[in-house]
Design an enzyme around this catalytic site. Sequence first.
Site, PDB file in Angstrom:
ATOM      1  N   ASN A  77     -61.161  28.016  66.974  1.00  0.00           N
ATOM      2  CA  ASN A  77     -62.565  27.979  67.402  1.00  0.00           C
ATOM      3  C   ASN A  77     -62.705  28.934  68.597  1.00  0.00           C
ATOM      4  O   ASN A  77     -62.109  28.705  69.650  1.00  0.00           O
ATOM      5  CB  ASN A  77     -62.887  26.524  67.793  1.00  0.00           C
ATOM      6  N   CYS A  88     -71.093  27.472  72.102  1.00  0.00           N
ATOM      7  CA  CYS A  88     -70.786  27.968  70.737  1.00  0.00           C
ATOM      8  C   CYS A  88     -72.038  28.430  69.998  1.00  0.00           C
ATOM      9  O   CYS A  88     -71.940  29.180  69.026  1.00  0.00           O
ATOM     10  CB  CYS A  88     -70.094  26.882  69.927  1.00  0.00           C
ATOM     11  N   HIS A 106     -70.354  28.479  62.416  1.00  0.00           N
ATOM     12  CA  HIS A 106     -69.451  28.455  63.577  1.00  0.00           C
ATOM     13  C   HIS A 106     -68.146  27.817  63.106  1.00  0.00           C
ATOM     14  O   HIS A 106     -68.162  26.766  62.454  1.00  0.00           O
ATOM     15  CB  HIS A 106     -70.112  27.638  64.683  1.00  0.00           C
TER      16      HIS A 106
HETATM   17  O1  UT7 Z   1     -67.006  24.095  69.270  1.00  0.00           O
HETATM   18  C1  UT7 Z   1     -67.139  23.092  70.220  1.00  0.00           C
HETATM   19  C2  UT7 Z   1     -67.364  21.794  69.600  1.00  0.00           C
HETATM   20  N1  UT7 Z   1     -66.113  21.090  69.425  1.00  0.00           N
HETATM   21  C3  UT7 Z   1     -65.973  20.316  68.390  1.00  0.00           C
HETATM   22  O2  UT7 Z   1     -66.843  20.233  67.561  1.00  0.00           O
HETATM   23  C4  UT7 Z   1     -64.736  19.492  68.271  1.00  0.00           C
HETATM   24  C5  UT7 Z   1     -65.022  18.295  67.425  1.00  0.00           C
HETATM   25  N2  UT7 Z   1     -63.904  17.357  67.345  1.00  0.00           N
HETATM   26  C6  UT7 Z   1     -62.814  17.636  66.603  1.00  0.00           C
HETATM   27  O3  UT7 Z   1     -62.677  18.684  66.022  1.00  0.00           O
HETATM   28  C7  UT7 Z   1     -61.827  16.517  66.459  1.00  0.00           C
HETATM   29  O4  UT7 Z   1     -62.319  15.370  67.092  1.00  0.00           O
HETATM   30  C8  UT7 Z   1     -60.411  16.844  66.991  1.00  0.00           C
HETATM   31  C9  UT7 Z   1     -59.734  17.881  66.124  1.00  0.00           C
HETATM   32  C10 UT7 Z   1     -60.473  17.326  68.426  1.00  0.00           C
HETATM   33  C11 UT7 Z   1     -59.546  15.584  66.935  1.00  0.00           C
HETATM   34  O5  UT7 Z   1     -59.478  15.124  65.581  1.00  0.00           O
HETATM   35  P1  UT7 Z   1     -59.858  13.624  65.215  1.00  0.00           P
HETATM   36  O6  UT7 Z   1     -59.624  13.461  63.774  1.00  0.00           O
HETATM   37  O7  UT7 Z   1     -61.237  13.331  65.736  1.00  0.00           O
HETATM   38  O8  UT7 Z   1     -58.766  12.826  66.015  1.00  0.00           O
HETATM   39  P2  UT7 Z   1     -58.971  11.584  67.015  1.00  0.00           P
HETATM   40  O9  UT7 Z   1     -59.374  12.065  68.357  1.00  0.00           O
HETATM   41  O10 UT7 Z   1     -59.832  10.550  66.334  1.00  0.00           O
HETATM   42  O11 UT7 Z   1     -57.508  11.029  67.082  1.00  0.00           O
HETATM   43  C12 UT7 Z   1     -56.821  10.472  65.933  1.00  0.00           C
HETATM   44  C13 UT7 Z   1     -55.372  10.217  66.293  1.00  0.00           C
HETATM   45  C14 UT7 Z   1     -55.224   9.510  67.636  1.00  0.00           C
HETATM   46  O12 UT7 Z   1     -54.106   8.653  67.526  1.00  0.00           O
HETATM   47  P3  UT7 Z   1     -54.298   7.060  67.333  1.00  0.00           P
HETATM   48  O13 UT7 Z   1     -55.117   6.627  68.527  1.00  0.00           O
HETATM   49  O14 UT7 Z   1     -55.044   6.912  66.042  1.00  0.00           O
HETATM   50  O15 UT7 Z   1     -52.914   6.556  67.319  1.00  0.00           O
HETATM   51  C15 UT7 Z   1     -54.923  10.611  68.599  1.00  0.00           C
HETATM   52  O16 UT7 Z   1     -54.208  10.183  69.718  1.00  0.00           O
HETATM   53  O17 UT7 Z   1     -54.683  11.465  66.442  1.00  0.00           O
HETATM   54  C16 UT7 Z   1     -54.100  11.548  67.743  1.00  0.00           C
HETATM   55  N3  UT7 Z   1     -54.181  12.943  68.184  1.00  0.00           N
HETATM   56  C17 UT7 Z   1     -53.234  13.849  67.903  1.00  0.00           C
HETATM   57  N4  UT7 Z   1     -52.081  13.781  67.224  1.00  0.00           N
HETATM   58  C18 UT7 Z   1     -51.354  14.911  67.106  1.00  0.00           C
HETATM   59  C19 UT7 Z   1     -55.175  13.531  68.901  1.00  0.00           C
HETATM   60  N5  UT7 Z   1     -54.891  14.835  69.083  1.00  0.00           N
HETATM   61  C20 UT7 Z   1     -53.694  15.050  68.484  1.00  0.00           C
HETATM   62  C21 UT7 Z   1     -52.884  16.195  68.329  1.00  0.00           C
HETATM   63  N6  UT7 Z   1     -51.734  16.070  67.614  1.00  0.00           N
HETATM   64  N7  UT7 Z   1     -53.227  17.390  68.825  1.00  0.00           N
END
Ligand code: UT7
Length: 330
Positions: A287, A116, A257
Amino acid sequence: MPRFGAVLSGTGSFLPERRLTNGDLEKLVDTNNEWIIQRTGIHERRLAGPSESTATLALEAARRALDAARLPAEQIDLIIVATLTPEMPTPSTACMLHHLLGIQRPIGAFDMGAACSGFLYALATATQFIGSGSYRHVLVVGAETLSRVVDYTDRGTCILFGDGAGAAVVSACDNPQRGVRAFELGAKGDGGTLLSIPAGGSRVPASAVSVENRLHYLKMNGREVYKFAVHQMTMSLQRAMEACSLTSQSVRLVVPHQVNLRIINSATEKMGFPRDKVFINIDRYGNTSAASVPIALDEAIRQGRCGPGDWIIMVAFGAGLTWASATLHL
Ligand code: UT7
């Protein structure tokens, strides 16, 4: 001190027509529109069609940038394409673009691999060739077809990524005080496994087993990447401001970005930027990795959000882990 300024003489971008909405993703994985909007700010992304690929998207963006610069392709002295989804491992997508643009001169062409952060790595490279007087016009492109490496069974990644391309013609200017005035390139190689495509290279060549184990898809530890991204984008932005003694008042626009709306808001708020000084289009495109900054830059310029005489800062973060910023006096 560089002899010449490296200025943006034209920008262009291209997005494929096909849209993938949050509603479409609800049918593929266990997710929902509200969660995606709240956690990422994304409403929809664009996907390349069957006859499109990274080079064809790059070609359209490059043509638009050349048109904006009023420069025939034949006058380009170097092509750099930043991408993590090249047409194939070799030859480079930049060489294919050289061919697609119909350029007859045997100019240099190479790909830049910094995920990125790739467009800003490429812009910093172009700035060196121009500042030293080696070249007058460098075509810098960021282009991706991430839909070809995204696993549409993995809800942790498939909600984020989209396809597209952005380009800039970077040209020499007699006034070294104009154009790219500062940049920062950074890497933290021990974070490589947090965001990677494990197979298809020399370590894990393609095999029936690698395909069966879905190792050719993008894998990400979202939570860890998120923490690092907020920290690093804030620090890069701060250093970009310090490099040219700028404040949030004197900067006209931050072009980040389009990584995740929460990451962007968190980093820019910490540095005192109001929302109207931060360019956002993640809601429409998701993204797009190396294409994200040049698409945003092109839209910002075409919408009149920044123009001649303004200070702007571009900042990015990505796999590697890598980060980069560029401070420009347009
Ligand atoms: O450009 C390249 C660089 N990439 C990035 O910078 C990505 C950086 N990371 C992110 O943008 C975020 O971590 C994500 C958008 C990928 C995920 O968001 P988050 O707020 O960090 O979610 P999380 O992984 O902490 O998950 C929170 C909850 C979990 O459930 P529990 O364990 O709390 O019950 C996940 O299982 O949300 C759940 N979850 C979802 N729910 C619905 C994870 N993905 C999804 C989904 N839809 N797509």
